[in-house]
Design a protein around this motif. Structure first.
Motif, PDB file in Angstrom:
ATOM      1  N   THR A  29       0.857  -1.198   0.000  1.00  0.00           N
ATOM      2  CA  THR A  29       0.000   0.000   0.000  1.00  0.00           C
ATOM      3  C   THR A  29       0.886   1.238   0.000  1.00  0.00           C
ATOM      4  N   HIS A  30       0.346   2.317  -0.559  1.00  0.00           N
ATOM      5  CA  HIS A  30       1.129   3.548  -0.676  1.00  0.00           C
ATOM      6  C   HIS A  30       1.609   4.079   0.685  1.00  0.00           C
ATOM      7  N   PRO A  31       0.754   4.174   1.738  1.00  0.00           N
ATOM      8  CA  PRO A  31       1.219   4.710   3.030  1.00  0.00           C
ATOM      9  C   PRO A  31       2.366   3.893   3.630  1.00  0.00           C
ATOM     10  N   VAL A  32       2.272   2.555   3.496  1.00  0.00           N
ATOM     11  CA  VAL A  32       3.336   1.698   4.058  1.00  0.00           C
ATOM     12  C   VAL A  32       4.649   1.937   3.311  1.00  0.00           C
ATOM     13  N   LYS A  33       4.570   2.065   1.983  1.00  0.00           N
ATOM     14  CA  LYS A  33       5.780   2.305   1.186  1.00  0.00           C
ATOM     15  C   LYS A  33       6.408   3.644   1.555  1.00  0.00           C
ATOM     16  N   MET A  34       5.586   4.682   1.712  1.00  0.00           N
ATOM     17  CA  MET A  34       6.097   6.015   2.058  1.00  0.00           C
ATOM     18  C   MET A  34       6.782   6.003   3.434  1.00  0.00           C
ATOM     19  N   MET A  35       6.154   5.297   4.392  1.00  0.00           N
ATOM     20  CA  MET A  35       6.744   5.224   5.733  1.00  0.00           C
ATOM     21  C   MET A  35       8.077   4.464   5.687  1.00  0.00           C
ATOM     22  N   ALA A  36       8.138   3.401   4.865  1.00  0.00           N
ATOM     23  CA  ALA A  36       9.373   2.618   4.733  1.00  0.00           C
ATOM     24  C   ALA A  36      10.497   3.486   4.163  1.00  0.00           C
ATOM     25  N   VAL A  37      10.173   4.300   3.146  1.00  0.00           N
ATOM     26  CA  VAL A  37      11.180   5.195   2.540  1.00  0.00           C
ATOM     27  C   VAL A  37      11.684   6.201   3.577  1.00  0.00           C
ATOM     28  N   ASP A  38      10.754   6.793   4.333  1.00  0.00           N
ATOM     29  CA  ASP A  38      11.147   7.747   5.395  1.00  0.00           C
ATOM     30  C   ASP A  38      12.079   7.078   6.403  1.00  0.00           C
ATOM     31  N   LEU A  39      11.715   5.859   6.807  1.00  0.00           N
ATOM     32  CA  LEU A  39      12.523   5.137   7.805  1.00  0.00           C
ATOM     33  C   LEU A  39      13.915   4.815   7.258  1.00  0.00           C
ATOM     34  N   MET A  40      13.993   4.427   5.982  1.00  0.00           N
ATOM     35  CA  MET A  40      15.294   4.104   5.387  1.00  0.00           C
ATOM     36  C   MET A  40      16.172   5.349   5.266  1.00  0.00           C
ATOM     37  N   ASP A  41      15.547   6.490   4.978  1.00  0.00           N
ATOM     38  CA  ASP A  41      16.305   7.755   4.954  1.00  0.00           C
ATOM     39  C   ASP A  41      16.877   8.047   6.346  1.00  0.00           C
ATOM     40  N   GLN A  42      16.054   7.804   7.373  1.00  0.00           N
ATOM     41  CA  GLN A  42      16.495   8.021   8.761  1.00  0.00           C
ATOM     42  C   GLN A  42      17.637   7.055   9.115  1.00  0.00           C
ATOM     43  N   MET A  43      17.503   5.778   8.676  1.00  0.00           N
ATOM     44  CA  MET A  43      18.537   4.767   8.944  1.00  0.00           C
ATOM     45  C   MET A  43      19.846   5.119   8.237  1.00  0.00           C
ATOM     46  N   ALA A  44      19.743   5.728   7.069  1.00  0.00           N
ATOM     47  CA  ALA A  44      20.951   6.165   6.354  1.00  0.00           C
ATOM     48  C   ALA A  44      21.595   7.336   7.092  1.00  0.00           C
ATOM     49  N   TRP A  45      20.742   8.239   7.616  1.00  0.00           N
ATOM     50  CA  TRP A  45      21.233   9.380   8.414  1.00  0.00           C
ATOM     51  C   TRP A  45      21.951   8.877   9.675  1.00  0.00           C
ATOM     52  N   ASP A  46      21.425   7.751  10.266  1.00  0.00           N
ATOM     53  CA  ASP A  46      22.018   7.149  11.478  1.00  0.00           C
ATOM     54  C   ASP A  46      23.227   6.267  11.173  1.00  0.00           C
ATOM     55  N   ASP A  47      23.627   6.192   9.879  1.00  0.00           N
ATOM     56  CA  ASP A  47      24.744   5.340   9.453  1.00  0.00           C
ATOM     57  C   ASP A  47      24.457   3.842   9.550  1.00  0.00           C
TER      58      ASP A  47
END
Length: 717
Positions: free
Chosen positions: A43-61
């Motif tokens: 679903t679109h909301p789940v995909k968007m949340m996953a992308v946000d989380l992965m961006d955060q995980m990249a920021w956290d190294d």
């Protein structure tokens, strides 16, 4: 958003699914399309949340962004190698190779790794809170491939039940691999199959049935087998020892310095059989004395690479359990051929000193010798003589004692740390049952031997380690390879904790300045708290600040002894590093080149590891005998003091017999207690009652569990 039966996925669940995907595939790069497909994010909301989380995980190294729409695990900061530490309470951890702080590993992320296994872990993205957590992604090697436990034999299968949660599951044993073992018997099992993705089972086969639980020999053998230590000597090694010729030829004597006519004695515990050191003594001109430190010449009989040597390398040390010694060398060598028994001619490697009245070393030399000991003393006999009782060679012993006291005084003036730790001992009956428990303290007799052994070890280390300066203007020659006994400076953070702690009792302590200034300050602290209520408490906290001594070819000196150069030369019968030192010294005296440092560093690491393992086995044998000694005293009350404090309870040591047990936190039911780690105490929330390290308490013996080697106390009413 759906998962299973239409349940909505929340942010935490999505984050955990992403973490698991990347950690289980640490070397793969995933596109967004692949991620959504693998995790069924449709679903679109789940995909968007996953992308946000992965961006955060990249920021956290935690992740690395490989392109605009693909990610992979950040291996640089997220994947490390080290040691897995399994705890019975489930609080497992990972100890990185770089010596950093241990990192928590939950059971579900452990891959069933065992205590001591070498593992590769991936760091988990931090949760909302600050806890750092790791996940095992690969088991690189298992520390042990055998286990000890109790057999349980059913109709169609059998398994081994191990103590202490070393294994997550019991070990399955095919019926045909039982070697005759029966339910309730203790056995040693070799693991033939480890847990995998397909099966969580550990499978093994019995390699030795030790016997019935509770039998003294069975229990001692089980302790040794638990640590992978041998409990019997290989037949072929004993046969090789039987072939060694004990006689000393006239040719061999002619190659050595002859001390057979000089007064020589051994001083050891009364039950010792392996006498590896002796002292010779004679007055010489101008008020000086010649003191010889004579050490059994093991390397004359045990040749490098021989079957006996290979077994000695493997063992690296003798192991001293409460009721027995498991020797490094076959009995024929350690108790007969090499042992410096009285009235027998023996080959030695010796350091011969010329000392003045103030115990200053005027000269020394190191030589292969032949001796004939006049007398074998037990420490108790020598102590009686030093206290004024008549005895053989009383004048010689008293002079040696006077010189040893001068050496000791100089050592402490030079900055050596004074820790006279007491050791728990047991008197054992013919069945191995302890009938008395007591502390053994050092006295003048033990210190006499100790000082001359320290002097010999230090002198040997200096003879090789101190780079020789050439006669002209050239550079000093590089020191040749030698195994040193090294001891690093105390941990500065722990020293500061100690300083802050003792201030509360009115004591001062230096934590900066020269090495000598800190150790002298420590000694003053030890002297000032002698006999006070807080003595044991301060000694315990001070000991925790100390590093462990170990073997290395890279010399950094020995902090505790305040020696720039120190080695182990004086016990080759029971320690392999001493044998290495003897061989290298002989090689260098014969003009040989420096030995391969890498080879000897590996041997040093192995010997340091085996020393730790042997100490753990020795401690377990003491724990077992302690519980055995107390098992008929359930319900008895004793005066005790608090010897240790943990978040799960308080350890108490009985004043009368020095046996230690624990009062579990669940039995402190008068209040809810918080653990104050910095101040070594438990504090009650409601009544503010405090249990502090060193406090006097009255305890009652509640439980004695021999199988777990555990004593439980309760606070007496």
């Amino acid at each position: 958003m759906s998962k299973g039966k239409g349940k909505r996925l929340n942010k935490k669940q999505i984050a955990e699914m992403l973490q698991t995907l990347f950690q289980q595939n640490p070397n793969e790069t995933f596109s967004l399309k692949q991620i959504f497909k693998a995790l069924k994010f449709d679903t679109h909301p789940v995909k968007m949340m996953a992308v946000d989380l992965m961006d955060q995980m990249a920021w956290d190294d935690f992740l690395t962004k490989a392109s605009d729409n693909s990610y992979r695990l950040n291996l640089k900061t997220q994947v490390q190698e080290g040691t897995f530490i399994r705890k019975a309470n489930g609080k497992n951890s990972f100890q990185p190779d770089d010596g950093g702080k241990p990192i928590f590993v939950s059971e579900r992320n452990s891959m069933f790794a065992l205590n001591g296994d070498r593992v590769k872990v991936a760091m988990m993205a931090r949760r909302e809170r600050h806890i750092k957590e790791a996940m095992v992604v690969e088991i690189l090697s298992h520390k042990m491939d055998q286990a000890v436990g109790k057999l349980k034999v059913e109709k169609d299968y059998a398994f081994l039940v191990t103590e202490g949660n070393i294994f997550v599951h019991d070990i399955l044993i095919p019926k045909k691999k039982l070697k005759g073992g029966k339910t309730g018997e203790k056995a040693v099992v070799k693991i033939t199959q480890w847990p995998s993705k397909d099966s969580k089972n550990i499978v093994g086969e019995v390699i030795d049935v030790l016997g019935k639980e509770g039998d003294n020999n069975v229990e001692m053998h089980a302790i040794l087998a638990q640590y992978g230590l041998p409990y019997k000597y290989p037949k072929q090694v004993e046969e090789a020892a039987e072939k060694i010729e004990p006689g000393i030829t006239p040719e061999e004597i002619s190659r050595r310095e002859d001390f057979r006519e000089v007064f020589t004695c051994t001083i050891d515990p009364k039950d010792a059989k392996d006498f590896d050191d002796a002292l010779s003594f004679r007055p010489i001109a101008n008020g000086k004395y010649e003191v010889g430190v004579h050490i059994a010449d093991v390397s004359h009989y045990v040749k490098e690479g021989s079957i006996i040597d290979k077994e000695a390398v493997k063992r690296a040390t003798s192991v001293y359990l409460v009721d027995r010694t498991i020797p490094m060398l076959p009995e024929r060598l350690c108790n007969f051929i090499c042992s410096l028994r009285p009235d027998e001619e023996k080959l030695c490697y010796s350091v011969i000193f010329t000392l003045d009245e103030e115990a200053n070393v005027k000269s020394y030399h190191i030589a292969h010798t032949v001796i004939k000991s006049n007398r074998r003393y037990a420490y108790e006999e020598v102590q009686d003589i030093l206290m004024g009782k008549d005895g053989d060679y009383a004048n010689e012993l008293r002079t040696l004692d006077r010189l040893a006291k001068k050496l000791r005084e100089k050592r402490f003036k030079g900055g050596a740390v004074k820790f006279d730790r007491e050791e728990l001992h047991f008197d054992i009956d013919e069945n191995g049952k302890p009938v008395r428990a007591y502390f053994k303290k050092s006295n003048d007799a033990t210190q006499l031997i100790e000082e001359f052994m320290l002097l010999a070890n230090r002198t040997v280390a200096e003879s090789i380690g101190k780079a020789k300066k050439p006669a002209g203007k050239g550079q000093p020659s590089k020191a040749k390879t030698l195994p040193y006994r090294i001891h690093d400076q105390p941990d500065p953070t722990k020293l500061e904790t100690l300083r802050e702690f003792v201030v509360k009792f009115g004591y001062k302590m230096k934590t900066s300045g020269t090495k000598g200034a800190i150790s002298r300050s420590l000694n003053t602290l030890m002297e000032d708290c002698q006999g006070k209520k807080e003595q044991k408490l301060i000694e315990t906290v001070a000991l925790r600040a100390m590093m462990k001594a170990k073997y290395s070819t890279h010399n950094i000196g020995h902090y505790g002894l305040a020696f720039e150069y120190y080695t182990h030369f004086t016990s080759p019968i029971r320690r392999y590093p001493d044998t290495m030192v003897h061989r290298l010294l002989t090689k260098y005296q014969d003009g040989g080149r420096s030995a391969n440092q890498e080879k000897y560093e590996e041997l040093c690491e192995h010997c340091s590891d085996m020393e730790q393992v042997a100490q753990q086995a020795e401690r377990d044998s003491i724990k077992y005998k302690m519980v055995e000694f107390m098992e008929d005293k359930i319900g008895n009350e004793y005066d005790a003091h608090i010897s240790g404090i943990q978040s799960y309870g308080i350890y108490c040591e009985i004043d009368e017999n020095h046996c230690e047990g624990m009062v579990p936190m669940r039995d402190l039911d008068d209040d809810y207690y918080d653990f104050d780690e910095r101040n070594y105490c438990l504090v009650g929330r409601r009544h503010h009652h405090k249990y502090q390290l060193g406090d006097a308490v009255r305890i009652k013996v509640a439980r004695a569990n021999l199988e777990k080697r555990q004593l439980d106390f309760t606070i007496a009413d």
